[in-house]
Scaffold this motif. Structure first.
Motif, PDB file in Angstrom:
ATOM      1  N   LEU A 202      34.624  35.277  51.924  1.00 32.92           N
ATOM      2  CA  LEU A 202      35.143  36.261  52.866  1.00 32.92           C
ATOM      3  C   LEU A 202      34.096  36.602  53.926  1.00 32.92           C
ATOM      4  N   LEU A 203      32.835  36.761  53.494  1.00 34.33           N
ATOM      5  CA  LEU A 203      31.765  37.077  54.443  1.00 34.33           C
ATOM      6  C   LEU A 203      31.545  35.937  55.443  1.00 34.33           C
ATOM      7  N   ARG A 204      31.724  34.703  54.951  1.00 37.22           N
ATOM      8  CA  ARG A 204      31.545  33.549  55.830  1.00 37.22           C
ATOM      9  C   ARG A 204      32.814  33.226  56.621  1.00 37.22           C
ATOM     10  N   GLU A 205      33.857  34.092  56.411  1.00 38.10           N
ATOM     11  CA  GLU A 205      35.139  33.931  57.090  1.00 38.10           C
ATOM     12  C   GLU A 205      35.793  32.598  56.765  1.00 38.10           C
ATOM     13  N   GLU A 206      35.565  32.110  55.554  1.00 36.49           N
ATOM     14  CA  GLU A 206      36.208  30.885  55.103  1.00 36.49           C
ATOM     15  C   GLU A 206      37.606  31.163  54.561  1.00 36.49           C
ATOM     16  N   ILE A 207      37.866  32.437  54.197  1.00 39.06           N
ATOM     17  CA  ILE A 207      39.211  32.860  53.793  1.00 39.06           C
ATOM     18  C   ILE A 207      39.533  34.165  54.509  1.00 39.06           C
ATOM     19  N   THR A 208      40.822  34.435  54.640  1.00 37.72           N
ATOM     20  CA  THR A 208      41.249  35.686  55.277  1.00 37.72           C
ATOM     21  C   THR A 208      41.220  36.825  54.265  1.00 37.72           C
ATOM     22  N   LYS A 209      41.381  38.046  54.763  1.00 38.52           N
ATOM     23  CA  LYS A 209      41.430  39.215  53.881  1.00 38.52           C
ATOM     24  C   LYS A 209      42.608  39.101  52.923  1.00 38.52           C
ATOM     25  N   LYS A 210      43.711  38.584  53.425  1.00 39.24           N
ATOM     26  CA  LYS A 210      44.899  38.409  52.585  1.00 39.24           C
ATOM     27  C   LYS A 210      44.630  37.377  51.500  1.00 39.24           C
ATOM     28  N   GLY A 211      43.959  36.287  51.868  1.00 42.60           N
ATOM     29  CA  GLY A 211      43.622  35.259  50.889  1.00 42.60           C
ATOM     30  C   GLY A 211      42.653  35.777  49.845  1.00 42.60           C
ATOM     31  N   TYR A 212      41.712  36.611  50.298  1.00 47.23           N
ATOM     32  CA  TYR A 212      40.746  37.230  49.386  1.00 47.23           C
ATOM     33  C   TYR A 212      41.459  38.102  48.356  1.00 47.23           C
ATOM     34  N   GLN A 213      42.405  38.942  48.816  1.00 49.12           N
ATOM     35  CA  GLN A 213      43.140  39.827  47.908  1.00 49.12           C
ATOM     36  C   GLN A 213      43.961  39.020  46.904  1.00 49.12           C
ATOM     37  N   LYS A 214      44.514  37.902  47.360  1.00 49.58           N
ATOM     38  CA  LYS A 214      45.307  37.061  46.470  1.00 49.58           C
ATOM     39  C   LYS A 214      44.442  36.478  45.365  1.00 49.58           C
ATOM     40  N   GLU A 215      43.239  35.972  45.727  1.00 53.17           N
ATOM     41  CA  GLU A 215      42.334  35.406  44.729  1.00 53.17           C
ATOM     42  C   GLU A 215      41.784  36.483  43.802  1.00 53.17           C
ATOM     43  N   LEU A 216      41.521  37.673  44.351  1.00 55.29           N
ATOM     44  CA  LEU A 216      41.019  38.768  43.529  1.00 55.29           C
ATOM     45  C   LEU A 216      42.071  39.197  42.509  1.00 55.29           C
ATOM     46  N   SER A 217      43.336  39.223  42.922  1.00 56.37           N
ATOM     47  CA  SER A 217      44.421  39.572  41.995  1.00 56.37           C
ATOM     48  C   SER A 217      44.480  38.582  40.834  1.00 56.37           C
ATOM     49  N   LYS A 218      44.209  37.310  41.120  1.00 53.39           N
ATOM     50  CA  LYS A 218      44.202  36.302  40.060  1.00 53.39           C
ATOM     51  C   LYS A 218      43.083  36.595  39.060  1.00 53.39           C
ATOM     52  N   ILE A 219      41.906  36.979  39.578  1.00 50.87           N
ATOM     53  CA  ILE A 219      40.772  37.289  38.700  1.00 50.87           C
ATOM     54  C   ILE A 219      41.081  38.495  37.820  1.00 50.87           C
ATOM     55  N   LEU A 220      41.651  39.559  38.425  1.00 55.61           N
ATOM     56  CA  LEU A 220      41.965  40.777  37.675  1.00 55.61           C
ATOM     57  C   LEU A 220      43.078  40.535  36.661  1.00 55.61           C
ATOM     58  N   THR A 221      43.981  39.635  36.994  1.00 57.83           N
ATOM     59  CA  THR A 221      45.047  39.276  36.057  1.00 57.83           C
ATOM     60  C   THR A 221      44.473  38.512  34.866  1.00 57.83           C
ATOM     61  N   ARG A 222      43.557  37.586  35.133  1.00 58.48           N
ATOM     62  CA  ARG A 222      42.906  36.842  34.051  1.00 58.48           C
ATOM     63  C   ARG A 222      42.117  37.779  33.142  1.00 58.48           C
ATOM     64  N   ALA A 223      41.588  38.859  33.735  1.00 63.60           N
ATOM     65  CA  ALA A 223      40.829  39.836  32.942  1.00 63.60           C
ATOM     66  C   ALA A 223      41.747  40.717  32.102  1.00 63.60           C
ATOM     67  N   GLY A 224      43.045  40.704  32.399  1.00 67.12           N
ATOM     68  CA  GLY A 224      44.000  41.520  31.641  1.00 67.12           C
ATOM     69  C   GLY A 224      44.245  42.890  32.224  1.00 67.12           C
ATOM     70  N   PHE A 225      43.664  43.153  33.403  1.00 72.46           N
ATOM     71  CA  PHE A 225      43.847  44.466  34.026  1.00 72.46           C
ATOM     72  C   PHE A 225      45.158  44.554  34.799  1.00 72.46           C
ATOM     73  N   LEU A 226      45.680  43.414  35.236  1.00 72.60           N
ATOM     74  CA  LEU A 226      46.968  43.338  35.921  1.00 72.60           C
ATOM     75  C   LEU A 226      47.885  42.414  35.139  1.00 72.60           C
ATOM     76  N   MET A 227      49.192  42.614  35.300  1.00 72.36           N
ATOM     77  CA  MET A 227      50.168  41.753  34.635  1.00 72.36           C
ATOM     78  C   MET A 227      50.454  40.515  35.470  1.00 72.36           C
ATOM     79  N   THR A 228      50.738  39.412  34.802  1.00 72.36           N
ATOM     80  CA  THR A 228      51.141  38.214  35.516  1.00 72.36           C
ATOM     81  C   THR A 228      52.565  38.387  36.032  1.00 72.36           C
ATOM     82  N   ASN A 229      52.925  37.636  37.065  1.00 62.80           N
ATOM     83  CA  ASN A 229      54.281  37.694  37.600  1.00 62.80           C
ATOM     84  C   ASN A 229      55.297  37.251  36.549  1.00 62.80           C
ATOM     85  N   GLU A 230      54.905  36.282  35.712  1.00 63.25           N
ATOM     86  CA  GLU A 230      55.806  35.806  34.668  1.00 63.25           C
ATOM     87  C   GLU A 230      56.119  36.917  33.663  1.00 63.25           C
TER      88      GLU A 230
END
Length: 317
Positions: A202-230
């Motif tokens: 994100l700092l290097r502007e290789e991904i957008t803010k929206k892309g960053y939030q999407k990847e972060l949601s995946k990390i938090l879901t893997r940690a069990g803090f968020l539910m998967t869409n399934e």
């Protein structure tokens, strides 16, 4: 089936008319007060039939514990908040329920939300999200629980900012040290590395803010803090199926036998109401009679004192 259902409602309306037409003497017509242990009063007055207490059935199962480890001290505990009209019960990592404090026939008792996941903002656990509560029109009730620092655990306030969406304010010493609510320290080394990587992208502007939030949601879901869409889809599907089954179960009047049984049940309930009204009116009458006797006694005492005073004054003169 429609004929039986029509017969049932005609009988029900007739019973209500009969109950409302039985008036009490004018001296006994007062507002009904709440009677403690109503179930026992009714049980003692019509055939010792046990009165069923409301059973709350959840649409979905609560998610497993997740979040800051020190919050496990709240697991298995419940906290109440009583207002003029309702009693709210918050059971962290389980559910939130609402119970109407009223003498109404069949007051509302329901589930406002089932524990599912955390709300995470700016690397902090900010709220517990309780979803898929009781049906409310075309949606399901839900609750958001936010935390403030205090020297003890207590449910401080409950509001309804939007229809069927509730906001709970829970006070606890568990959030008095802000750093304990940061998400990053509770991640595994692998997930922390993944977070560091997308931060750099994100700092290097290789991904957008929206892309960053999407990847972060995946990390938090893997940690069990968020539910998967399934998982979310599965919960919603199960809730819908349960609602359909409940609608089928409520189709009571498809035979004369079922209609007769429901009529008998309503007759018993009507007798219970008559008994409650009679007992309450009698209690109020005795209470007023006692007050009247006390007032009469005071009046007689005052009259006697006045008479004695005049006699003494006349004798002195």
């Amino acid at each position: 089936m429609e004929i039986y259902e029509s017969i049932f409602w005609v009988i029900f309306i007739f019973l209500n008319f009969i109950a409302s037409s039985q008036t009490l003497p004018e001296s006994d017509v007062l507002s009904i007060k709440i009677v403690d242990d109503i179930d026992n009063n009714w049980t003692n007055n019509f055939g010792n039939q046990a009165q069923a207490k409301p059973t709350l059935e959840a649409n979905v199962k609560a998610a497993n514990f997740s979040g800051p480890p020190h919050f496990k001290t709240l697991f298995g505990k419940c906290f109440e908040k009583v207002t003029t009209l309702y009693k709210y019960v918050f059971c962290p990592f389980h559910n939130v329920t609402q119970h109407e404090i009223s003498l109404q026939w069949k007051p509302y008792n329901g589930i406002l939300g089932i524990w599912q996941e955390w709300e995470i903002t700016d690397n902090k656990f900010t709220a517990m999200l309780m979803k898929d509560g009781d049906k409310c029109g075309s949606i399901y009730r839900s609750a958001r629980v936010v935390f403030t620092c205090s020297n003890k655990n207590q449910l401080n306030d409950v509001s309804e900012p939007e229809v069927c969406h509730y906001l709970l304010h829970f006070e606890t010493p568990l959030v008095c040290q802000p750093q304990t609510m940061f998400v990053y320290p509770y991640l595994s080394a692998e997930l922390r590395d993944a977070w560091d990587e997308i931060e750099g992208e994100l700092l290097r502007e290789e991904i957008t803010k929206k892309g960053y939030q999407k990847e972060l949601s995946k990390i938090l879901t893997r940690a069990g803090f968020l539910m998967t869409n399934e998982t979310k889809t599965s919960l919603v599907k199960k809730a819908a199926e349960k609602l359909v089954d409940a609608d089928k179960a409520n189709d009571k009047f498809d035979s004369l036998e079922k209609c007769s049984a429901e009529y008998a049940r309503l007759q018993a309930e009507m007798e219970g109401l008559r008994t409650l009204i009679s007992l309450t009116a009698r209690s109020n009458h005795l209470e007023r009679q006692k007050k009247t006797e006390i007032a009469a006694g005071k009046k007689e005492t005052n009259r006697h004192s006045t008479s004695l005073f005049h006699k003494l004054r006349k004798k002195k003169n």
